[in-house]
Design a protein around this motif. Structure first.
Motif: not given
Length: 579
Positions: A406-408, A429-435, A517-530
């Motif tokens: 994700i950082l890459t 930004p939320r996913e980046m902070k957690m990554a 942090a990983i679970l926070a990313i998982a929750g955030s990603m699950a709410r997104k669309n492709k």
């Protein structure tokens, strides 16, 4: 040439076994039928019924995280109690007393975090009950937690505008019942066939083949042989990337590792599941190229690390060359640095184990890393400092590497002026902070812990050496704790109140901060669309991405640890060269 063939053989066996195992694990965690379903599916349903688990519940990331933390906290309390009260518990034929509070806390933190750092000698400090019902149980459940968190993240990438990321209790049951227990049974039987002990008999006193005269003139004619359920603990300590040895010298002991075949089994087991999970990842997200790309990045780092350690140990040091112990003009010879290594294993197998065990968050050893050359000892240390992402621990290594991925893509996105994407989801930004938290938790834990310890005068009493090598011992200890690894230089006395508590806290911080942090990313990603793939989308399956991923991993490691490594192994290497 013979040594090179050994290295190639070990790597080929690892990959050949990891690919089909990865497919099997993916089927298990996705609820598909596998070869064991007919036997184990009724057991799985029975477990849900007895424990009142609603396997259909789809947890939010916060509830999933709460389940992980609650389960781990209860495990920590129960294991601490077992270790402190083992004198009053059954299966203690030697009458071993309870641990001190600080050693019990350190050991419990170690096993609950899948670190298995040992500031004690197992055969003299623990009863059979503590070994089997305390440590071995944690050897099973902590890698299972890693698999659970990994699959929660995978579901986060797969789900679209959805709050749930799976059911922790169902994930835990499946990973234990279908993966860890069957594999451990197979490995246990193989180890017992090689002579690894598995019993509940009392310790045995036997006559030595030849008497030994100690420095004070005492003649020793007998030796005490520890018994106990050793094979079953050794199997899961390897497969679960735990590493906590039944005996103090770990797999250098012939009781845990008696033959070349048992050594091969244990060594391949070190990385088997972490490597397999890369292929599980690709199959589960329905894009096998993604799994292969991550696997390739890890594999390249592993091979390069193995090459450096192998050359360093075979070439030894200039001082050994001056003493006529090895010819530095070639490394294809029987000589080299054999200090701290079993002659029955030699340099090739010892070097491979050292790299495999620190690439995985395992920590088991079949040689003493304190006796390695400066560069040979630095690479295992660096593998831990990188965050144990070169395959790493079961589950945690891969989700740690995905944090780097994700950082890459974020860095690459900055280069081309696009919002970064990974697996069809925008990285915001939320996913980046957690990554970033995932990537920096290990450096923070290691550097803060070792810095405080180095500043305390009392720490010098725990060192086996002074100067640069002494600092390497200290840095290695906190790197092992911060990498949730557990291996040691074997020249550092960590059994003091301060070191036990501080190392225990580092292990807890570095284990659970990335999990949250990983679970926070998982929750955030699950709410997104492709998002639709476009011409500006960075490919995350080609050689360029593999190169960038490796570069980012090394960049963070180099920036974080170069100053500390300069005071330890690098300074020692320069001293050995007379510079």
């Amino acid at each position: 040439m013979e040594s090179v063939l050994q290295y190639v053989l070990y790597l080929l066996i690892l990959v050949a076994l990891a690919i089909p195992l990865g497919r099997y694990i993916s089927k298990v965690m996705n609820g598909e039928k596998v070869v064991l379903s007919r036997v184990l599916a009724p057991c799985e349903r029975g477990i849900y019924k007895v424990l009142h688990i609603d396997e259909k519940e789809d947890m939010s990331w916060k509830k999933y995280a709460g389940s992980v933390i609650a389960f781990s906290a209860i495990s920590l309390v129960i294991l601490t109690a077992i270790l402190m009260l083992q004198k009053f518990l059954p299966w203690n034929p030697e009458g071993i007393g309870g641990m001190s509070w600080h050693l019990a806390f350190n050991t419990s933190s170690s096993f609950v975090t899948n670190t298995n750092w040992q500031a004690y000698s197992g055969e003299s400090a623990l009863s059979y009950f503590s070994q089997a019902m305390g440590l071995t149980v944690q050897n099973f459940v902590t890698p299972a937690v890693g698999i659970c968190v990994l699959y929660a993240l995978i579901r986060g990438f797969l789900h679209l505008k959805h709050k749930g990321i799976g059911n922790f209790w169902q994930d835990m049951t499946r990973s234990l019942l279908y993966v860890l227990i069957p594999l451990s049974m197979i490995v246990t039987v193989l180890l017992v066939s090689q002579g690894v002990l598995q019993n509940l008999s009392g310790y045995q006193t036997v006559d030595l083949v030849e008497p030994i005269t100690t420095e004070d003139g005492t003649v020793v004619t007998q030796q005490v042989i520890p018994m106990g359920p050793q094979a079953s603990q050794v199997a899961i300590k390897q497969l679960g990337t735990n590493g906590g040895g039944y005996n103090g010298v770990n797999s250098a002991s012939p009781l845990e590792n008696p033959t070349p075949f048992s050594n091969l089994i244990e060594m391949i087991s070190l990385l088997l599941i972490p490597a397999a999970l890369c292929f599980s990842f690709g199959r589960s997200i329905k894009d096998k190229k993604q799994g292969r790309a991550v696997f390739l990045a890890m594999f390249i780092l592993l091979v390069v690390s193995l090459g450096i350690v192998a050359y360093s140990e075979q070439a030894a040091t200039p001082q050994m060359s001056q003493d006529g112990m090895v010819d530095l003009s070639t490394v294809d010879q029987a000589g080299g640095n054999m200090e701290g290594k079993e002659t029955r294993f030699g340099i090739a197998t010892s070097a491979t184990w050292a790299v495999f065990t620190t690439a995985a968050s395992n920590g088991s050893v079949n040689s003493m890393h304190d006796s390695y050359t400066p560069m040979g000892g630095m690479i295992p240390m660096l593998l831990m400092q990188l965050g144990e992402v070169v395959f790493g621990g079961v589950g945690c290594g891969l989700y740690g590497m995905l944090g780097f991925a994700i950082l890459t893509v974020f860095i690459a996105g900055l280069m081309v002026g696009r919002t970064p994407e990974y697996l069809g989801k925008k990285i915001e930004p939320r996913e980046m902070k957690m990554a970033v938290l995932v990537c920096l938790a290990t450096p923070i834990g290691i550097l803060v812990g070792s810095g405080i310890a180095a500043a305390l005068p009392a720490t010098a009493d725990s060192l086996n050496n002074g100067g640069a090598h002494g600092f390497s011992e200290l840095l290695y200890a906190y790197s092992s704790a911060g990498g949730n690894n557990g291996s040691a230089f074997a020249g550092f006395n960590a059994n003091t109140p301060f070191l036990n508590v501080s190392i225990g806290l580092v292990m807890l911080f570095v284990r659970f901060t990335p999990i949250l942090a990983i679970l926070a990313i998982a929750g955030s990603m699950a709410r997104k669309n492709k998002v639709a793939v476009s011409a500006g989308t960075l490919s995350t399956t080609n050689g360029m991405f593999v190169f960038l991923l490796i570069f980012v991993v090394l960049l963070i490691g180099a920036l974080s640890f170069f100053p500390a490594l300069s005071l330890g192994p690098i300074a020692e290497q320069l001293q050995s060269l007379g510079l």
